[in-house]
Design a protein around this motif. Structure first.
Motif, PDB file in Angstrom:
ATOM      1  N   THR A 108      36.920  41.889  38.330  1.00 57.54           N
ATOM      2  CA  THR A 108      36.414  41.672  39.686  1.00 57.54           C
ATOM      3  C   THR A 108      37.615  42.084  40.621  1.00 57.54           C
ATOM      4  N   THR A 109      37.162  42.087  41.707  1.00 54.98           N
ATOM      5  CA  THR A 109      38.236  42.428  42.985  1.00 54.98           C
ATOM      6  C   THR A 109      39.008  40.989  42.988  1.00 54.98           C
ATOM      7  N   TYR A 110      38.219  40.142  42.995  1.00 54.27           N
ATOM      8  CA  TYR A 110      38.905  38.664  43.314  1.00 54.27           C
ATOM      9  C   TYR A 110      39.534  38.273  42.149  1.00 54.27           C
ATOM     10  N   THR A 111      39.706  38.788  40.944  1.00 51.17           N
ATOM     11  CA  THR A 111      40.762  38.389  39.930  1.00 51.17           C
ATOM     12  C   THR A 111      41.728  39.693  39.859  1.00 51.17           C
ATOM     13  N   GLN A 112      41.401  41.080  40.200  1.00 50.09           N
ATOM     14  CA  GLN A 112      42.358  42.035  40.245  1.00 50.09           C
ATOM     15  C   GLN A 112      43.489  41.996  41.266  1.00 50.09           C
ATOM     16  N   ILE A 113      43.281  41.076  42.267  1.00 49.46           N
ATOM     17  CA  ILE A 113      44.132  40.997  43.444  1.00 49.46           C
ATOM     18  C   ILE A 113      45.279  40.058  42.810  1.00 49.46           C
ATOM     19  N   ASN A 114      45.269  39.226  42.035  1.00 55.91           N
ATOM     20  CA  ASN A 114      46.103  38.425  41.268  1.00 55.91           C
ATOM     21  C   ASN A 114      46.644  38.862  40.005  1.00 55.91           C
ATOM     22  N   ALA A 115      46.398  40.357  39.785  1.00 50.61           N
ATOM     23  CA  ALA A 115      46.792  40.849  38.537  1.00 50.61           C
ATOM     24  C   ALA A 115      48.124  41.351  38.723  1.00 50.61           C
ATOM     25  N   GLY A 116      48.949  41.362  39.526  1.00 45.79           N
ATOM     26  CA  GLY A 116      50.045  41.894  39.751  1.00 45.79           C
ATOM     27  C   GLY A 116      50.981  41.206  40.783  1.00 45.79           C
ATOM     28  N   SER A 157      37.601  39.731  54.176  1.00 40.92           N
ATOM     29  CA  SER A 157      38.202  38.651  53.913  1.00 40.92           C
ATOM     30  C   SER A 157      37.580  37.859  52.400  1.00 40.92           C
ATOM     31  N   GLY A 158      36.623  38.348  51.991  1.00 40.08           N
ATOM     32  CA  GLY A 158      36.051  37.875  50.674  1.00 40.08           C
ATOM     33  C   GLY A 158      36.796  38.503  49.303  1.00 40.08           C
ATOM     34  N   ILE A 159      37.444  39.611  49.732  1.00 35.78           N
ATOM     35  CA  ILE A 159      38.088  40.271  48.794  1.00 35.78           C
ATOM     36  C   ILE A 159      37.042  41.192  47.767  1.00 35.78           C
ATOM     37  N   SER A 160      36.014  41.774  48.733  1.00 40.07           N
ATOM     38  CA  SER A 160      34.974  42.129  48.070  1.00 40.07           C
ATOM     39  C   SER A 160      34.977  43.717  47.552  1.00 40.07           C
ATOM     40  N   HIS A 161      35.976  44.572  48.040  1.00 36.71           N
ATOM     41  CA  HIS A 161      36.257  45.832  47.843  1.00 36.71           C
ATOM     42  C   HIS A 161      37.754  46.235  47.369  1.00 36.71           C
ATOM     43  N   VAL A 162      37.746  47.233  46.324  1.00 36.52           N
ATOM     44  CA  VAL A 162      39.109  47.429  46.153  1.00 36.52           C
ATOM     45  C   VAL A 162      39.310  49.046  45.841  1.00 36.52           C
ATOM     46  N   GLY A 163      40.486  49.659  46.075  1.00 41.93           N
ATOM     47  CA  GLY A 163      40.862  51.136  46.072  1.00 41.93           C
ATOM     48  C   GLY A 163      41.908  51.323  45.125  1.00 41.93           C
ATOM     49  N   ILE A 175      42.844  54.141  54.096  1.00 42.14           N
ATOM     50  CA  ILE A 175      42.817  52.572  54.008  1.00 42.14           C
ATOM     51  C   ILE A 175      42.390  51.754  55.315  1.00 42.14           C
ATOM     52  N   ASP A 176      42.397  52.495  56.469  1.00 40.84           N
ATOM     53  CA  ASP A 176      42.320  51.621  57.587  1.00 40.84           C
ATOM     54  C   ASP A 176      40.883  51.907  58.074  1.00 40.84           C
ATOM     55  N   GLN A 177      39.842  52.343  57.080  1.00 35.74           N
ATOM     56  CA  GLN A 177      38.597  52.257  57.688  1.00 35.74           C
ATOM     57  C   GLN A 177      37.787  51.153  57.256  1.00 35.74           C
ATOM     58  N   MET A 178      38.392  50.248  56.644  1.00 31.97           N
ATOM     59  CA  MET A 178      37.876  48.649  56.419  1.00 31.97           C
ATOM     60  C   MET A 178      38.891  47.779  56.629  1.00 31.97           C
ATOM     61  N   PRO A 179      38.350  46.463  56.863  1.00 28.06           N
ATOM     62  CA  PRO A 179      39.330  45.486  57.302  1.00 28.06           C
ATOM     63  C   PRO A 179      40.357  45.244  56.150  1.00 28.06           C
ATOM     64  N   PHE A 180      41.648  45.393  56.372  1.00 30.16           N
ATOM     65  CA  PHE A 180      42.704  45.294  54.890  1.00 30.16           C
ATOM     66  C   PHE A 180      42.942  43.726  54.528  1.00 30.16           C
ATOM     67  N   ALA A 181      42.752  43.360  53.416  1.00 33.88           N
ATOM     68  CA  ALA A 181      43.047  41.990  52.872  1.00 33.88           C
ATOM     69  C   ALA A 181      44.220  41.982  52.256  1.00 33.88           C
ATOM     70  N   GLY A 182      44.758  42.827  51.626  1.00 32.53           N
ATOM     71  CA  GLY A 182      46.176  42.466  50.852  1.00 32.53           C
ATOM     72  C   GLY A 182      46.175  43.864  49.760  1.00 32.53           C
ATOM     73  N   ALA A 183      47.266  43.902  49.242  1.00 26.95           N
ATOM     74  CA  ALA A 183      47.637  44.784  48.254  1.00 26.95           C
ATOM     75  C   ALA A 183      48.349  43.994  46.911  1.00 26.95           C
ATOM     76  N   THR A 184      48.251  44.922  45.674  1.00 26.41           N
ATOM     77  CA  THR A 184      48.716  44.234  44.706  1.00 26.41           C
ATOM     78  C   THR A 184      49.459  45.274  43.722  1.00 26.41           C
ATOM     79  N   ARG A 185      50.746  45.309  43.411  1.00 24.38           N
ATOM     80  CA  ARG A 185      51.168  46.338  42.489  1.00 24.38           C
ATOM     81  C   ARG A 185      51.181  45.776  41.085  1.00 24.38           C
ATOM     82  N   VAL A 186      50.492  46.599  40.246  1.00 28.34           N
ATOM     83  CA  VAL A 186      50.297  46.297  38.785  1.00 28.34           C
ATOM     84  C   VAL A 186      51.421  46.277  37.831  1.00 28.34           C
ATOM     85  N   ALA A 187      52.163  47.589  38.094  1.00 29.65           N
ATOM     86  CA  ALA A 187      53.226  47.865  36.881  1.00 29.65           C
ATOM     87  C   ALA A 187      54.140  48.833  37.878  1.00 29.65           C
TER      88      ALA A 187
END
Length: 348
Positions: A281-289, A307-313, A336-348
């Motif tokens: 899920t989006t709300y677990t992927q954001i903490n995956a890196g 704000s609810g981390i409901s979308h990811v690209g 990426i500026d077409q939606m409210p930016f909530a954060g980013a994660t680097r996986v590897a």
């Protein structure tokens, strides 16, 4: 997701009632929408309809991620339940074997007046052999006592396994109930969105479908005049390449490929192709890196929205991402500026 409380309405009638209902509809971000038959409503402009449809799609996406999380938990609970049941079955087989052995011993005692034949043979009237035989009988008794203790431990262990299995079954049942609820929410939101879209003219609907500024799959990133930015590592490059290969494939809620995706299903599949297992899920992927700032973005990073981390690209460079937007909008490239930016994660 908790529904917002609707504002109280005065008891309007006639056209005033329809106007009031329209305004209440526009202000309810998560309430179920029940529009009537498709017809032109002078109070509902195409812009307002598009905004309402966007809200419905956003609500459906939130419910989709909740569905994905509940499905992952249900799968884990089902696997754990199967494991516990298999272990209980194996232990029951061992318990039955131990009980059979004790039963044979008890039957032999009964037939021979209380002593196993092997014990009888061990006894002798020869005084010189008495102590040796007595010691043998003691060992036989000790072994039988140990076997009884082992049976008791096996019984207790199986009871514990069955208790844990009962808990897992309860958890599975709860997750299945969540799945049913989220699935109903998704279907309702999407059906309402489709009914609203049907009130638009073909030209207005076509404009809405292309309103996110995305590039078509065929044009890919060439529309920017700048080629894809280089990924910082081989795994990130593989994830980005997978995402490019998914361009044009349809959005289907709950899908993880290979023929269709939802937003987190696409990012999970992209990184899986690079040998990295992301959560669902989006709300677990954001903490995956490693969390990174927007200024640090590089191709392959995960970018999250709302704000609810409901979308990811999946970020591809030059301020753009590849994502699965919504039903009716296939996997595409978008800024990426077409939606409210909530954060980013680097996986590897």
């Amino acid at each position: 997701m908790a529904a917002h409380r609707k504002p109280k309405q005065r008891p309007y009638t006639g056209s005033a009632a329809r106007t009031a209902a329209t305004l209440a509809f526009a202000g309810a971000a998560t309430a179920a929408v029940m529009p009537g038959p498709a017809h032109a409503d002078p109070q509902r402009t195409p812009a307002r309809i598009r905004a309402e449809v966007d809200r419905l799609h956003h609500d459906a996406e939130i419910a989709t991620e909740q569905y994905n999380g509940a499905k992952e938990q249900a799968t884990a609970a089902a696997d754990a339940l199967d494991t516990l049941r298999d272990e209980a079955a194996r232990r029951t087989e061992r318990l039955n074997a131990s009980r059979d052995a004790l039963g044979s011993f008890a039957a032999a005692q009964y037939r021979t007046g209380g002593l196993d034949p092997s014990v009888q043979l061990a006894l002798s009237s020869d005084p010189d052999q008495y102590l040796e035989r007595a010691s043998y009988v003691d060992r036989i008794g000790d072994r039988r006592a140990a076997e009884i203790d082992e049976v008791e431990r096996q019984v207790a262990g199986i009871a514990q396994l069955r208790s844990r299995a009962k808990d897992k079954l309860a958890a599975l049942t709860a997750r299945q109930a969540e799945l049913k609820k989220h699935k109903a929410t998704i279907r309702t939101k999407l059906a309402d969105a489709q009914r609203l879209l049907a009130t638009l003219s073909p030209a207005e609907r076509a404009a809405y479908e292309g309103s996110d500024g995305a590039h078509s799959a065929g044009r890919a990133d060439r529309g920017t005049g700048r080629g894809p930015a280089p990924a910082p590592g081989s795994r990130a490059a593989e994830a980005v390449a997978f995402a490019y290969g998914a361009l044009g494939k349809p959005y289907v809620w709950g899908a993880t490929g290979p023929s269709s995706f939802d937003c987190s299903g696409l990012t999970q599949a992209a990184w899986r192709s690079a040998g990295v297992a992301l959560p669902r899920t989006t709300y677990t992927q954001i903490n995956a890196g490693q969390h990174i700032s927007r200024s640090e973005l590089a191709p392959g990073d995960l970018v999250f929205f709302y704000s609810g981390i409901s979308h990811v690209g999946l970020y591809i460079g030059n301020g753009q991402m590849i994502h699965a937007p919504r039903p009716g909008a296939p996997v595409r490239i978008a800024p990426i500026d077409q939606m409210p930016f909530a954060g980013a994660t680097r996986v590897a």
